[in-house]
Scaffold this active site. Structure first.
Site, PDB file in Angstrom:
ATOM      1  N   CYS A 279       0.880  -1.083  -0.064  1.00 59.25           N
ATOM      2  CA  CYS A 279       0.058   0.307   0.195  1.00 59.25           C
ATOM      3  C   CYS A 279       0.749   1.521   0.208  1.00 59.25           C
ATOM      4  CB  CYS A 279      -0.769   0.405   1.213  1.00 59.25           C
ATOM      5  SG  CYS A 279      -0.065   0.344   2.874  1.00 59.25           S
ATOM      6  N   HIS A 327      -2.314   1.182   6.729  1.00 64.59           N
ATOM      7  CA  HIS A 327      -2.966   0.993   5.615  1.00 64.59           C
ATOM      8  C   HIS A 327      -3.570   2.523   4.909  1.00 64.59           C
ATOM      9  CE1 HIS A 327      -4.225  -1.023   1.972  1.00 64.59           C
ATOM     10  NE2 HIS A 327      -5.147  -0.236   1.767  1.00 64.59           N
ATOM     11  N   HIS A 339      -5.799   1.819  -3.805  1.00 64.94           N
ATOM     12  CA  HIS A 339      -4.732   1.220  -3.694  1.00 64.94           C
ATOM     13  C   HIS A 339      -4.634  -0.484  -3.624  1.00 64.94           C
ATOM     14  CE1 HIS A 339      -7.968  -0.943  -0.686  1.00 64.94           C
ATOM     15  NE2 HIS A 339      -8.377  -0.677  -1.874  1.00 64.94           N
TER      16      HIS A 339
END
Length: 365
Positions: A279, A327, A339
């Protein structure tokens, strides 16, 4: 129970514990017949109809997978942070080594100069000043020479002081290099431990998913989509999207283009492209491509970048998710982010509110 099939109870237990399904069967035992008997027409063995796994059980699986992959994401951030620190420390050690070499060369030259000055002083210092004045044919020449001697003595003192400072610098460089080396070794151990955690969590998650039949995996994916949709709908129902109308900066446009160009590429922990990403690897490389470097990990992006209100969000900004900042996604407008989700998934677009938002940060504030 039919071969390769599972009852609801067995499946639910296996899925909740992430253990392999046990195929239970009772082996038949053959006995010799005392007298021949006429053959009988074989009859078909009845097979049990598999009981489908309920959505409730699959929902438990989904939650457990979320926890496992979240733990893997946390460990991935730890790995990336240790990697980034190790790279910086390696560079600092190299720089300190260069300084040590330069310092040693400087010290050697200073020693040579000091030695030459000492030899000159020895050659000219055999007689007291009064005797040298009496023997001199030109008193002015003697006085000029005495002045040069005094200057030489001052220069020698300065030379010795510079040698002392250089020696002290060398000792400090050596201490700093030793300290950086210890930190480097500690970060290498942290990397190894984080890597072990990642592999274990991902292996547990994959083992859990492997217990599902194809149809169950499809239903599980549907449940994941529905959970994300519910979260996104709740976020949008607050009216937040109506307040977001800022336009992307020029660098932000470049970052968004880079990130969206990676759609479809697989997630891989620790990866920064070009074939795969995690990520924060995606977001950091997207902004690097726009000419603006940012921290490597989602946690450092949260800590170091400028935080802004959601209503002021614009394309290119980063949305940090979960309480532990484990994240990150890039806002691309219209309430969506691009993402890299998790192992087994690819870079994709999803709702900006599909996960718990911790903060929004702007790289080019």
């Amino acid at each position: 129970m039919g071969s390769g099939k599972r009852s609801l109870t067995t499946t639910a237990m296996a899925l909740a514990c992430a253990c392999a399904c046990a195929v239970l069967a009772t082996p038949g035992v053959a006995y010799a017949s005392p007298t021949p008997t006429p053959p009988r027409t074989p009859t078909a063995t009845p097979t049990a109809t598999p009981t489908p796994v309920s959505n409730k059980d699959l929902e438990e699986v989904r939650k457990k997978l979320d926890k496992l992959y979240h733990a893997a994401a946390v460990a991935t951030d730890e790995y990336n942070a240790a990697e980034e620190k190790a790279q910086k420390q390696s560079a600092e050690i190299v720089e300190l080594a260069r300084e040590i070499v330069k310092g040693q060369e400087k010290l050697d030259k200073l020693k040579d100069r000091a030695g030459a000055a000492a030899r000159a002083q020895y050659r000219g210092g055999g007689l007291p000043p009064e005797a040298r004045l009496w023997l001199s044919e030109d008193p002015q020449e003697f006085l000029d020479g005495a002045g040069r001697v005094r200057q030489g003595e001052h220069a020698t003192k300065g030379l010795l002081a510079e040698m002392t400072r250089t020696q002290q610098d060398l000792e400090q460089y050596a201490k700093d290099a030793s300290a950086q080396w210890k930190k480097l070794e500690a970060n290498r151990k942290a990397k190894a431990e984080a890597k072990k955690k990642i592999k274990q969590r991902v292996a547990d998650a994959e083992k859990l998913e492997s217990q599902l039949e194809k149809e169950e995996k499809e239903r599980l994916a549907k449940l994941e989509e529905e959970a994300a949709y519910r979260a996104q709908s709740a976020w949008l129902s607050s009216g937040v999207l109506a307040e977001i109308n800022s336009k992307a900066s020029e660098q932000g446009k470049k970052a968004v283009k880079y990130a969206t160009d990676q759609i479809g590429k697989p997630y891989e922990w620790g990866a920064e492209g070009p074939g795969s990403y995690d990520c924060s690897g995606l977001t950091s490389q997207a902004w690097a491509s726009a000419g603006h470097g940012i921290p490597r990990t989602s946690q450092e992006q949260w800590k170091q970048l400028t935080r802004i209100d959601i209503k002021d969000m614009r394309p290119g900004d980063l949305i940090i998710y979960f309480d532990d900042a484990s994240h990150v996604g890039m806002y691309i407008g219209d309430g969506a982010v691009v993402h890299a989700p998790r192992p087994g998934r690819t870079v994709t677009i999803t709702g900006a509110g599909s996960m718990p938002i911790l903060a929004v940060v702007r790289p080019d504030a």
